[in-house]
Enzyme design. Structure first.
Site, PDB file in Angstrom:
ATOM      1  CE1 TYR A  52      -3.361  -2.668   0.009  1.00  0.00           C
ATOM      2  CE2 TYR A  52      -3.805  -2.226   2.320  1.00  0.00           C
ATOM      3  CZ  TYR A  52      -4.085  -2.915   1.158  1.00  0.00           C
ATOM      4  OH  TYR A  52      -5.091  -3.856   1.155  1.00  0.00           O
ATOM      5  CB  SER A  76     -13.557  -2.917  -2.085  1.00  0.00           C
ATOM      6  OG  SER A  76     -12.226  -2.519  -2.295  1.00  0.00           O
ATOM      7  CG  LEU A 131     -19.027   1.734   1.581  1.00  0.00           C
ATOM      8  CD1 LEU A 131     -18.843   3.111   2.203  1.00  0.00           C
ATOM      9  CD2 LEU A 131     -20.464   1.255   1.772  1.00  0.00           C
ATOM     10  N   GLY A 186     -17.878  -3.343  -8.806  1.00  0.00           N
ATOM     11  CA  GLY A 186     -16.850  -3.925  -9.661  1.00  0.00           C
ATOM     12  C   GLY A 186     -15.693  -4.412  -8.816  1.00  0.00           C
ATOM     13  CB  THR A 218     -18.338   4.835  -3.595  1.00  0.00           C
ATOM     14  OG1 THR A 218     -19.442   4.556  -2.723  1.00  0.00           O
ATOM     15  CG2 THR A 218     -18.456   6.248  -4.130  1.00  0.00           C
TER      16      THR A 218
END
Length: 305
Positions: free
Chosen positions: A52, A215, A217, A220, A225
């Site tokens: 990250y 993920s 919210l 795909g 969002t």
């Protein structure tokens, strides 16, 4: 905030986890404010990965934590390893090297939970087992788990690794419901009846492995969002109506929808805004009834057999 015993391991973490994938965009003081807001909201668990921000997310978090009144021993820090530039690597050497780097950047002597990030098809289970043994024995890692792995992959690891695999991060949310679709469409002709993950939800429940949805919210893979996407108008209208009933926001209800599942999942929310952290943390205090849960599922474009 509610707290769960992750994987029945005795490691207690907040029901809502703060994902730190995007904090490389923030200054140390901004991250300190974010961490403080999370702590004030009862969030004790923070999710990282060595990749990250190219490592800066861990680095800025480690520096920022020292600026807060939050004690390291009062929070749960987890990180992930195994994704490299263009390939995956579960070799013992890489796992050890990755953890050493994470500890240095996080400015801590240990991580509470280490997850293998994405399946490495070239994995040698004995190498993973050796790395886990070394790291746990040295006190650098306290618990281990996986991310994005199916039941067969978990079984393969469990046959070699001595430590319990206490968590599995999987993508799940109202705009990505594959984790429950096949279980709702057994013996139907619907495309959603196809089992693509080997029954990961049921497997994790059977073996006491805590699912950490990521993920939550997003729609795909990581396309943005759904809360502001006009393509999800019916879902957003339904969320707004339920939110009004509970005096909260659609985002909070979307997280509460995940928490309502009896698998006792631990969703990871990735906001970088302190006010948003407090808002989403309130999802742990909202209990949705069965009818509302299914209504939201249908509003997301799903159908029942």
């Amino acid at each position: 905030m509610k707290y769960i015993d992750i994987g029945g391991s005795g490691l207690l973490g907040s029901a809502v986890t703060l994902g730190c994938m995007r904090i490389d965009q923030l200054s140390e003081s901004e991250v300190a404010t974010l961490v403080g807001a999370a702590a004030d909201a009862g969030i004790t668990m923070f999710d990282h990965a060595d990749i990250y921000g190219g490592g800066r997310c861990e680095e800025v978090f480690g520096a920022a934590l020292a600026q807060t009144g939050v004690r390291r021993e009062d929070i749960v820090v987890q990180t992930k390893c195994g994704i490299r530039d263009g390939f995956f690597d579960f070799s013992a050497e890489h796992i050890r090297t990755s953890v050493e780097g994470s500890l240095r950047r996080l400015r801590t002597d240990y991580v509470d939970l280490l997850l293998l990030h994405r399946p490495d098809t070239l994995m040698e289970p004995d190498e993973v087992a050796a790395a886990f043994d070394d790291l746990v024995t040295a006190g650098k890692v306290r618990h281990v788990g996986v991310s994005n792995q199916n039941p067969a992959q978990l079984e393969l690891l469990r046959a070699h690794v001595r430590q319990p695999l206490i968590a599995n991060q999987l993508q799940f949310g109202l705009a990505h419901t594959a984790l429950v679709d096949s279980g709702l469409n057994v013996n139907t002709g619907f495309d959603t009846g196809v089992v693509r993950d080997g029954g990961a939800l049921e497997y994790c429940r059977l073996h006491g492995i805590t699912i950490q949805p990521w993920s939550v919210l997003q729609h795909g893979h990581i396309a943005g969002t759904f809360l502001t996407d006009p393509g999800f108008r019916e879902l957003n209208d339904a969320l707004a109506a339920v939110a009004a009933e509970h005096g909260t926001t659609p985002g909070t209800i979307a997280v509460a929808w995940i928490l309502r599942h009896p698998a006792r999942m631990q969703p990871v929310v990735g906001t970088t805004k302190p006010a948003r952290v407090a808002e989403l943390a309130r999802a742990a205090e909202i209990d949705l009834d069965r009818e509302t849960w299914y209504a939201l599922y249908r509003a997301a474009g799903n159908r029942l057999p």
